[in-house]
Write a protein that holds these residues in place. Sequence first.
Motif, PDB file in Angstrom:
ATOM      1  N   TYR A   1       0.831  -1.209   0.000  1.00 51.96           N
ATOM      2  CA  TYR A   1       0.000   0.000   0.000  1.00 51.96           C
ATOM      3  C   TYR A   1       0.866   1.259   0.000  1.00 51.96           C
ATOM      4  O   TYR A   1       0.560   2.242  -0.694  1.00 51.96           O
ATOM      5  CB  TYR A   1      -0.922   0.013   1.218  1.00 51.96           C
ATOM      6  N   GLU A   2       1.932   1.252   0.784  1.00 46.85           N
ATOM      7  CA  GLU A   2       2.793   2.433   0.840  1.00 46.85           C
ATOM      8  C   GLU A   2       3.469   2.679  -0.509  1.00 46.85           C
ATOM      9  O   GLU A   2       3.584   3.830  -0.952  1.00 46.85           O
ATOM     10  CB  GLU A   2       3.828   2.276   1.956  1.00 46.85           C
ATOM     11  N   ALA A   3       3.895   1.607  -1.161  1.00 50.91           N
ATOM     12  CA  ALA A   3       4.498   1.760  -2.486  1.00 50.91           C
ATOM     13  C   ALA A   3       3.476   2.303  -3.483  1.00 50.91           C
ATOM     14  O   ALA A   3       3.782   3.186  -4.299  1.00 50.91           O
ATOM     15  CB  ALA A   3       5.057   0.423  -2.962  1.00 50.91           C
ATOM     16  N   PHE A   4       2.251   1.782  -3.418  1.00 58.64           N
ATOM     17  CA  PHE A   4       1.197   2.223  -4.323  1.00 58.64           C
ATOM     18  C   PHE A   4       0.859   3.695  -4.088  1.00 58.64           C
ATOM     19  O   PHE A   4       0.623   4.451  -5.048  1.00 58.64           O
ATOM     20  CB  PHE A   4      -0.039   1.359  -4.104  1.00 58.64           C
ATOM     21  N   ASN A   5       0.858   4.119  -2.833  1.00 58.03           N
ATOM     22  CA  ASN A   5       0.550   5.510  -2.513  1.00 58.03           C
ATOM     23  C   ASN A   5       1.597   6.475  -3.059  1.00 58.03           C
ATOM     24  O   ASN A   5       1.301   7.664  -3.251  1.00 58.03           O
ATOM     25  CB  ASN A   5       0.430   5.701  -1.002  1.00 58.03           C
ATOM     26  N   ARG A   6       2.790   6.000  -3.310  1.00 58.76           N
ATOM     27  CA  ARG A   6       3.864   6.853  -3.841  1.00 58.76           C
ATOM     28  C   ARG A   6       3.867   6.890  -5.368  1.00 58.76           C
ATOM     29  O   ARG A   6       4.639   7.625  -5.968  1.00 58.76           O
ATOM     30  CB  ARG A   6       5.221   6.345  -3.352  1.00 58.76           C
ATOM     31  N   TYR A   7       3.021   6.094  -5.985  1.00 58.37           N
ATOM     32  CA  TYR A   7       3.089   5.909  -7.442  1.00 58.37           C
ATOM     33  C   TYR A   7       2.365   7.012  -8.200  1.00 58.37           C
ATOM     34  O   TYR A   7       1.310   7.494  -7.781  1.00 58.37           O
ATOM     35  CB  TYR A   7       2.464   4.562  -7.815  1.00 58.37           C
TER      36      TYR A   7
END
Length: 247
Positions: free
Chosen positions: A176-182
Amino acid sequence: MSAPLTVKPWIKRFPAVGRASSGPILVFPHAGGAAATYRGLATALSASGLDAYVMQYPQRAERLTHPATATVEELAQDLFDAADWSVLGELQLFGHCLGAVVAFEFARIAEARGVDVRRLWVSASEAPSAVAASPRLPTEDREILAHMLDLGGTDARLLADEDFVELLLMAVRADYEAFNRYSAAPDVKIRADIHTLGAHSDHRIAPDMLNRWQAHTGGAFARDLFDGGHFYITELAGPVAELIHGR
């Protein structure tokens, strides 16, 4: 027919039953999803005559001690570096939810490195250019669990196991954290065809959201809808595999 390939042991291969009818397909799980979750789909793809390789992300199963990647792009690079995919010839990619965006970035890396990608199968995912403007995914334990229960796909009985929940939250939070940075610009394209799949009763990804993927391909675009909700592929692995094989 695909050539022999040496891959990292955490990539799960499901060889085609009989002679492979075309190039292999790489499967990218959803956020928090482990490779084992896609055994049903991979088995159906194998039975249809496709070599299937299911990716394993860090922070789960055999990769439990592997550090999480900070971004979707880094995760895609990590998976691309797991094998010399060029020896397989023309690839197909299949990604569900977050996995579709990871697969899209994998395709961008592959095309830049001269690895042929014929088609990206997008399942229940918003388009790359829509991610940055979408609501942020939760990163606190209680909110993550509520979000997962709303999506379905996780047996509620397993959430009574504290050890399981602890490991699950670690994996989901990392994704989720990676997706939020995308983020991706609307004009970022891959050469490969894009074929989107979704479900009529998916309250997370509406059919018109799938249409936005068309902007991200320089090739052909198509869309198909199945009955069911966000995790329709759990019950409909066979029909999904038949559609992929038929194309």
